[in-house]
Design an enzyme around this catalytic site. Structure first.
Site, short mmCIF file in Angstrom:
data_model
loop_
_atom_site.label_atom_id
_atom_site.label_comp_id
_atom_site.label_asym_id
_atom_site.label_seq_id
_atom_site.Cartn_x
_atom_site.Cartn_y
_atom_site.Cartn_z
CE1 TYR A 40 -3.77 2.42 0.64
CE2 TYR A 40 -2.37 3.32 2.37
CZ TYR A 40 -3.49 3.41 1.55
OH TYR A 40 -4.31 4.51 1.66
CG ASP A 56 6.16 3.45 0.46
OD1 ASP A 56 6.50 4.18 1.42
OD2 ASP A 56 4.98 3.19 0.18
CE LYS A 75 2.53 5.19 8.25
NZ LYS A 75 1.22 5.72 8.65
#
Length: 424
Positions: free
Chosen positions: A141, A236, A264
């Site tokens: 994702y 990623d 994050k």
């Protein structure tokens, strides 16, 4: 208002009562706790119930909730700077810090989320290579950008959504689907489409179909194929960056990507993101080059201050990662021992402070198809048991649990003891 009253009222004003789908506990036979406060690894809901937190805002709170240095950085900065939409010294401080302390990052561009980072990296790769197609991997994702919502993990997998409504076929026609850790299948995609492939984007440690690490030989094969066909390799590291190690998953693999995305942890818990890499590629971004990407709040001073406070502590204290890994190992070994004693079929995948318990009779979970065969009904029972007994864990079989520097042996042993009392 109590938890249930707030959640029911929220449904009148927000779709599903939430601002991100997995928070709705739609697959769980319970409503979500409504979180009011947090300190260290203890969070408290609106009913006053405390939980030991193993979600940590889905990873960012590696220092624990409301770390004193991060809070002070936010307070100090917000007293004189909230937002300008103009250059600030804090942007420079963050960019220089990242380029100086990370491998393989010559230049970096700040954005506001992981989704923004990954979609921008793809645009840059297409602009740089003058090609259109990308390869993403089933179960990975990369955010809710249209071109990624095919065979995606995270909430898309949790809710069983086949792709996503609202995504035109034209938006995904240039997305090719690879099988995670399958070198031969990806090689076949390059043989067929190689001249048109702009980039391969990979979660080197997947966290959105549960924790699965890319095999080193697989990562090396991707590097080899990208070099051979003139495509860019994008890691990623939105989830794994600064978490599995300060320098991220790329430091654990003998492979260097062309571009890396972050988010994050780098914002200290505030909305943040970035993408960076080789200078010759990054200089194709506007205003130097023709690839346009912009953001009014990119490099926001409060976010930069919180992020720098977080990253400085992580960089200067390698013992933090030793502690997190030690706690992760204690948790993993304890859970495996209990599962064996109770004859509960599980596979536990862990990398540093990321861990997933897969309820499956398989011998390993190494790709998307393995994940899809897990016993989600067993997971629901386990999840409800843990939450009701004071542990905040992801309400999805397909997500990761996270550990922080504030987790102690006592927290870990309480988790193991509560799992021991689980009745499937």
């Amino acid at each position: 208002m109590n938890n249930n009253e707030i959640f029911i009222e929220s449904k009148k004003y927000m779709p599903g009562g939430v601002n991100s789908p997995v928070r709705a506990f739609r697959d769980m036979p319970m409503n979500p706790p409504i979180i009011k406060s947090g300190n260290g690894v203890i969070i408290k809901d609106e009913d006053g119930k405390e939980y030991i937190d193993f979600v940590l805002a889905w990873g960012p709170m590696i220092l624990g909730h409301c770390d004193e240095d991060v809070v002070n950085a936010i307070k100090k900065t917000s007293a004189e700077a909230i937002a300008f939409g103009a250059p600030t010294k804090l942007e420079l401080d963050m960019a220089k810090f990242l380029c100086d302390t990370l491998d393989n990052v010559d230049m970096i561009r700040m954005v506001n989320s992981g989704t923004e980072a990954t979609m921008s990296a793809i645009k840059l790769a297409r602009g740089y290579t003058k090609k259109d197609k990308i390869i993403k991997f089933a179960g990975c994702y990369h955010g809710h950008f249209d071109g990624f919502l095919v065979e995606a993990g995270s909430g898309v997998l949790t809710e069983g959504i086949p792709g996503c409504l609202g995504v035109p076929q034209d938006s995904i026609k240039n997305t090719l689907i690879g099988e995670y850790n399958n070198e031969k299948q990806v090689e076949e995609l390059f043989l067929k489409y190689g001249d048109d492939i702009a980039a391969v984007i990979l979660e080197p440690i997947a966290g959105n179909m549960g924790v699965i690490k890319a095999n080193e030989s697989f990562a090396k094969k991707l590097r080899e194929l990208c070099d051979k066909y003139g495509a860019l390799l994008i890691f990623d590291e939105v989830m794994s960056g600064f978490r599995v190690a300060y320098k991220g998953a790329q430091s654990l693999l003998d492979v260097k990507p062309d571009l890396i995305t972050y988010a994050k942890i780098m914002g200290g818990g505030l909305p943040s993101g970035a993408y960076g890499g080789k200078r010759e590629i990054m200089e194709n971004l506007s205003p130097l080059g023709g690839v346009y990407q912009a953001g009014t709040m990119s490099g926001n001073p409060i976010v930069m201050a919180a992020g720098l406070a977080t990253l400085n502590k992580l960089y200067k204290n390698p013992s933090y990662y030793e502690h997190i890994n030690k706690m992760g190992e204690r948790l993993e070994n304890g859970l495996k021992k209990i599962a064996k004693e109770k004859n509960i079929p599980v596979v536990i995948n862990r990398q540093g402070g990321m861990l997933t318990i897969f309820f499956t009779s398989a011998s390993e979970v190494n790709k998307y198809d393995d994940v899809k065969r897990c016993d989600t009904e067993m997971f629901k029972k386990y999840c409800v048991h843990m939450i009701e007994n004071g542990f905040n864990i992801p309400p999805s079989q397909f997500e990761a649990m996270f550990l922080s520097v504030k987790h102690t042996k006592e927290h870990i042993d309480k988790f193991i003891e509560t799992f021991k009392n689980f009745r499937p």
